[in-house]
Design a protein around this motif. Structure first.
Motif, PDB file in Angstrom:
ATOM      1  N   LEU A  67      -0.146   6.754  -6.714  1.00  0.00           N
ATOM      2  CA  LEU A  67      -1.407   7.494  -6.817  1.00  0.00           C
ATOM      3  C   LEU A  67      -1.213   8.981  -6.533  1.00  0.00           C
ATOM      4  CD1 LEU A  67      -3.934   5.016  -5.149  1.00  0.00           C
ATOM      5  CD2 LEU A  67      -3.745   5.599  -7.567  1.00  0.00           C
ATOM      6  N   THR A  68      -0.370   9.313  -5.557  1.00  0.00           N
ATOM      7  CA  THR A  68      -0.145  10.725  -5.271  1.00  0.00           C
ATOM      8  C   THR A  68       0.582  11.409  -6.421  1.00  0.00           C
ATOM      9  OG1 THR A  68       1.851  10.121  -4.030  1.00  0.00           O
ATOM     10  CG2 THR A  68      -0.160  10.512  -2.765  1.00  0.00           C
ATOM     11  N   ALA A  69       1.446  10.667  -7.114  1.00  0.00           N
ATOM     12  CA  ALA A  69       2.125  11.243  -8.273  1.00  0.00           C
ATOM     13  C   ALA A  69       1.145  11.475  -9.422  1.00  0.00           C
ATOM     14  CB  ALA A  69       3.259  10.332  -8.723  1.00  0.00           C
ATOM     15  N   LEU A  70       0.238  10.527  -9.632  1.00  0.00           N
ATOM     16  CA  LEU A  70      -0.712  10.646 -10.738  1.00  0.00           C
ATOM     17  C   LEU A  70      -1.846  11.615 -10.419  1.00  0.00           C
ATOM     18  CD1 LEU A  70      -1.012   6.883 -11.779  1.00  0.00           C
ATOM     19  CD2 LEU A  70       0.253   8.678 -12.957  1.00  0.00           C
ATOM     20  N   TRP A  71      -2.364  11.552  -9.189  1.00  0.00           N
ATOM     21  CA  TRP A  71      -3.565  12.309  -8.837  1.00  0.00           C
ATOM     22  C   TRP A  71      -3.237  13.684  -8.274  1.00  0.00           C
ATOM     23  CZ3 TRP A  71      -8.425  11.280 -10.129  1.00  0.00           C
ATOM     24  CH2 TRP A  71      -9.464  11.981  -9.501  1.00  0.00           C
ATOM     25  N   LEU A  72      -2.227  13.734  -7.391  1.00  0.00           N
ATOM     26  CA  LEU A  72      -1.868  14.993  -6.741  1.00  0.00           C
ATOM     27  C   LEU A  72      -0.651  15.655  -7.358  1.00  0.00           C
ATOM     28  CD1 LEU A  72      -2.390  13.883  -3.017  1.00  0.00           C
ATOM     29  CD2 LEU A  72      -4.036  14.969  -4.555  1.00  0.00           C
ATOM     30  N   LYS A  73      -0.072  15.018  -8.379  1.00  0.00           N
ATOM     31  CA  LYS A  73       1.083  15.563  -9.103  1.00  0.00           C
ATOM     32  C   LYS A  73       2.296  15.776  -8.201  1.00  0.00           C
ATOM     33  CE  LYS A  73      -1.612  15.721 -12.660  1.00  0.00           C
ATOM     34  NZ  LYS A  73      -1.528  14.649 -13.693  1.00  0.00           N
ATOM     35  N   GLU A  74       2.443  14.927  -7.192  1.00  0.00           N
ATOM     36  CA  GLU A  74       3.618  15.014  -6.341  1.00  0.00           C
ATOM     37  C   GLU A  74       4.818  14.384  -7.040  1.00  0.00           C
ATOM     38  OE1 GLU A  74       2.886  13.313  -2.527  1.00  0.00           O
ATOM     39  OE2 GLU A  74       1.414  14.831  -1.940  1.00  0.00           O
ATOM     40  N   LYS A  75       5.975  15.001  -6.874  1.00  0.00           N
ATOM     41  CA  LYS A  75       7.182  14.500  -7.524  1.00  0.00           C
ATOM     42  C   LYS A  75       7.841  13.429  -6.663  1.00  0.00           C
ATOM     43  CE  LYS A  75       8.178  18.792 -10.025  1.00  0.00           C
ATOM     44  NZ  LYS A  75       9.170  19.862 -10.268  1.00  0.00           N
ATOM     45  N   TRP A  76       8.453  12.468  -7.343  1.00  0.00           N
ATOM     46  CA  TRP A  76       9.164  11.414  -6.640  1.00  0.00           C
ATOM     47  C   TRP A  76      10.587  11.863  -6.335  1.00  0.00           C
ATOM     48  CZ3 TRP A  76       7.741   6.632 -10.156  1.00  0.00           C
ATOM     49  CH2 TRP A  76       6.398   6.297  -9.940  1.00  0.00           C
TER      50      TRP A  76
ATOM     51  N   GLN B  43       0.825  -1.218   0.000  1.00  0.00           N
ATOM     52  CA  GLN B  43       0.000   0.000   0.000  1.00  0.00           C
ATOM     53  C   GLN B  43       0.858   1.265   0.000  1.00  0.00           C
ATOM     54  OE1 GLN B  43      -0.296   2.310   2.646  1.00  0.00           O
ATOM     55  NE2 GLN B  43       1.059   1.270   4.083  1.00  0.00           N
ATOM     56  N   ALA B  44       2.025   1.211   0.631  1.00  0.00           N
ATOM     57  CA  ALA B  44       2.871   2.400   0.688  1.00  0.00           C
ATOM     58  C   ALA B  44       3.309   2.830  -0.711  1.00  0.00           C
ATOM     59  CB  ALA B  44       4.093   2.121   1.560  1.00  0.00           C
ATOM     60  N   PHE B  45       3.544   1.854  -1.565  1.00  0.00           N
ATOM     61  CA  PHE B  45       4.026   2.179  -2.909  1.00  0.00           C
ATOM     62  C   PHE B  45       2.875   2.477  -3.863  1.00  0.00           C
ATOM     63  CE2 PHE B  45       7.154  -0.338  -0.688  1.00  0.00           C
ATOM     64  CZ  PHE B  45       8.237   0.522  -0.756  1.00  0.00           C
ATOM     65  N   PHE B  46       1.735   1.844  -3.664  1.00  0.00           N
ATOM     66  CA  PHE B  46       0.553   2.247  -4.423  1.00  0.00           C
ATOM     67  C   PHE B  46       0.194   3.702  -4.087  1.00  0.00           C
ATOM     68  CE2 PHE B  46      -0.674  -2.429  -4.664  1.00  0.00           C
ATOM     69  CZ  PHE B  46      -0.417  -2.514  -6.024  1.00  0.00           C
TER      70      PHE B  46
ATOM     71  N   ALA C 151      -4.333  -3.898  -0.909  1.00  0.00           N
ATOM     72  CA  ALA C 151      -3.309  -2.865  -0.709  1.00  0.00           C
ATOM     73  C   ALA C 151      -3.605  -1.634  -1.560  1.00  0.00           C
ATOM     74  CB  ALA C 151      -1.931  -3.430  -1.043  1.00  0.00           C
ATOM     75  N   PHE C 152      -4.078  -1.847  -2.777  1.00  0.00           N
ATOM     76  CA  PHE C 152      -4.421  -0.727  -3.661  1.00  0.00           C
ATOM     77  C   PHE C 152      -5.580   0.082  -3.074  1.00  0.00           C
ATOM     78  CE2 PHE C 152      -6.911   1.098  -7.162  1.00  0.00           C
ATOM     79  CZ  PHE C 152      -5.939   1.899  -7.748  1.00  0.00           C
ATOM     80  N   MET C 153      -6.591  -0.593  -2.539  1.00  0.00           N
ATOM     81  CA  MET C 153      -7.720   0.116  -1.949  1.00  0.00           C
ATOM     82  C   MET C 153      -7.301   0.869  -0.688  1.00  0.00           C
ATOM     83  SD  MET C 153     -10.013  -0.350  -4.129  1.00  0.00           S
ATOM     84  CE  MET C 153     -11.251   0.579  -3.239  1.00  0.00           C
ATOM     85  N   TRP C 154      -6.360   0.307   0.070  1.00  0.00           N
ATOM     86  CA  TRP C 154      -5.810   1.013   1.225  1.00  0.00           C
ATOM     87  C   TRP C 154      -5.136   2.307   0.756  1.00  0.00           C
ATOM     88  CZ3 TRP C 154      -2.002  -1.635   5.223  1.00  0.00           C
ATOM     89  CH2 TRP C 154      -1.713  -0.719   6.245  1.00  0.00           C
ATOM     90  N   ALA C 155      -4.398   2.216  -0.341  1.00  0.00           N
ATOM     91  CA  ALA C 155      -3.736   3.403  -0.882  1.00  0.00           C
ATOM     92  C   ALA C 155      -4.759   4.457  -1.316  1.00  0.00           C
ATOM     93  CB  ALA C 155      -2.848   3.017  -2.067  1.00  0.00           C
ATOM     94  N   CYS C 156      -5.860   4.019  -1.927  1.00  0.00           N
ATOM     95  CA  CYS C 156      -6.925   4.956  -2.288  1.00  0.00           C
ATOM     96  C   CYS C 156      -7.491   5.623  -1.036  1.00  0.00           C
ATOM     97  CB  CYS C 156      -8.035   4.229  -3.045  1.00  0.00           C
ATOM     98  SG  CYS C 156      -7.565   3.631  -4.689  1.00  0.00           S
ATOM     99  N   GLY C 157      -7.643   4.834   0.025  1.00  0.00           N
ATOM    100  CA  GLY C 157      -8.114   5.389   1.283  1.00  0.00           C
ATOM    101  C   GLY C 157      -7.138   6.396   1.874  1.00  0.00           C
ATOM    102  N   ASN C 158      -5.833   6.189   1.634  1.00  0.00           N
ATOM    103  CA  ASN C 158      -4.841   7.150   2.117  1.00  0.00           C
ATOM    104  C   ASN C 158      -5.029   8.517   1.466  1.00  0.00           C
ATOM    105  OD1 ASN C 158      -3.585   5.343   3.841  1.00  0.00           O
ATOM    106  ND2 ASN C 158      -2.053   4.710   2.347  1.00  0.00           N
ATOM    107  N   LEU C 159      -5.394   8.526   0.184  1.00  0.00           N
ATOM    108  CA  LEU C 159      -5.665   9.790  -0.492  1.00  0.00           C
ATOM    109  C   LEU C 159      -6.883  10.487   0.106  1.00  0.00           C
ATOM    110  CD1 LEU C 159      -3.573   8.715  -2.558  1.00  0.00           C
ATOM    111  CD2 LEU C 159      -5.000   9.689  -4.359  1.00  0.00           C
ATOM    112  N   VAL C 160      -7.888   9.686   0.456  1.00  0.00           N
ATOM    113  CA  VAL C 160      -9.060  10.265   1.118  1.00  0.00           C
ATOM    114  C   VAL C 160      -8.659  10.832   2.476  1.00  0.00           C
ATOM    115  CG1 VAL C 160     -11.377   9.820   2.006  1.00  0.00           C
ATOM    116  CG2 VAL C 160     -10.600   8.660  -0.071  1.00  0.00           C
TER     117      VAL C 160
END
Length: 310
Positions: free
Chosen positions: A108-117, A101-104, A155-164
């Motif tokens: 997701l933050t890079a794609l959705w929130l445009k955060e840089k790696w 989930q940490a890597f998903f 794990a992917f759904m957990w990552a989506c929840g992290n964005l929420v």
């Protein structure tokens, strides 16, 4: 405050929570012996919400965030995770793979929130991806491919929840436990509907009529120990110390999960599972601490070189 060491009591609380969360995967497996996975997930959130909501006021958060959190972090994650363990995913290995989930979240933050790696995040992502590929390649009787893929979906759904959760955090300081409790009102109906369609009314009726002490104890542990106790103590620690002092403790959850699975169910891993797990955990360590280690390395090696140049 950043340099203040954890008080002995708080350090003990952190380790207690990690043990509670690690054992949770075994509790799920025990609960699934007497109840279908989607029904077990629904009942978990019923117990997580009641009677706790009678003592906690709902935070002032838009309804859409309650719904989004409940459908991703709760319905999505646990429907997939419980089903994964139900179809044969070892509980200990599930605790390890779920750390993807940490890597998903990073993707997701890079794609959705445009955060840089950062460099260490990319390196950690590559290491973790290699570890997951190794674990997935060893599917078979001891780890069905369906169970592995369902755990990745969790794990992917957990990552989506992290964005929420990030969006929830923009509404200011709040009682996070109260938010989790009131958000637990969202999952029961969708999960019960899914259970009725996929598991059938007969299975639901039989499970509820013949619920045994083991299932009831497992369900109580999942809802009250893992969710209410775990989150309340964790939020307490996060409010007292910097996030980067507390978050790394979660790296110990798979260690507890793997040990509990071996002790309670005789779950064993193949060498390739150990290799893949080591790569995954190394990726997590690099993701969490890589930037600091690179900075220290630069100061040790680069500092004297720059001084000599001057």
């Amino acid at each position: 405050m950043n340099k203040t060491p954890l008080r002995p009591r708080d350090l003990a609380l952190a380790f207690i929570v990690i043990v509670v969360w690690g054992v949770n995967f075994a509790a799920i497996k025990l609960g699934l012996n007497g109840m279908p996975p989607l029904l077990l997930a629904a009942m978990r959130f019923v117990l997580a919400a009641f009677p706790a909501l009678l003592f906690l006021r709902p935070p002032k958060v838009p309804l859409r965030l309650y719904l989004s959190f409940g459908l991703t972090m709760s319905v999505g994650q646990f429907a997939f995770l419980f089903t994964a363990i139900h179809v044969g995913m070892p509980s200990g290995l599930a605790s390890l793979v779920l750390q993807a989930q940490a890597f998903f979240t990073l993707v997701l933050t890079a794609l959705w929130l445009k955060e840089k790696w950062h460099g260490n995040q990319l390196a950690g992502l590559v290491l973790a991806a290699g570890g997951l590929m190794l674990i997935g390649s060893a599917h078979g009787v001891s780890m069905p491919l369906a169970g592995f893929l369902l755990t990745l979906a969790a794990a992917f759904m957990w990552a989506c929840g992290n964005l929420v959760s990030r969006a929830v955090g923009r509404h200011g300081p709040m009682n996070q436990l109260a938010f989790v409790v009131w958000a637990s009102l969202v999952p029961p109906l969708p999960l019960l509907a899914l259970s009725g369609v996929m598991e059938g009314p007969e299975a639901i009726s039989a499970a509820l009529q013949n619920i045994n002490l083991q299932t009831l104890m497992a369900l109580t542990y999942i809802a009250w120990a893992s969710t209410l106790f775990g989150y309340s103590v964790w939020n307490f620690l996060m409010s007292r110390y910097p996030v980067n002092r507390i978050a790394p403790f979660t790296l110990l959850v798979p260690l507890v999960g793997l040990s509990t699975g071996w002790l309670m169910f005789g779950e064993t891993l193949q060498p390739v599972h150990f290799a893949g797990g080591a790569l995954l955990m190394l990726g997590l360590v690099v993701n969490l601490f890589g930037a600091g280690l690179l900075t220290r390395l630069y100061r040790v090696l680069g500092g004297p070189w720059h001084r000599s140049r001057r």
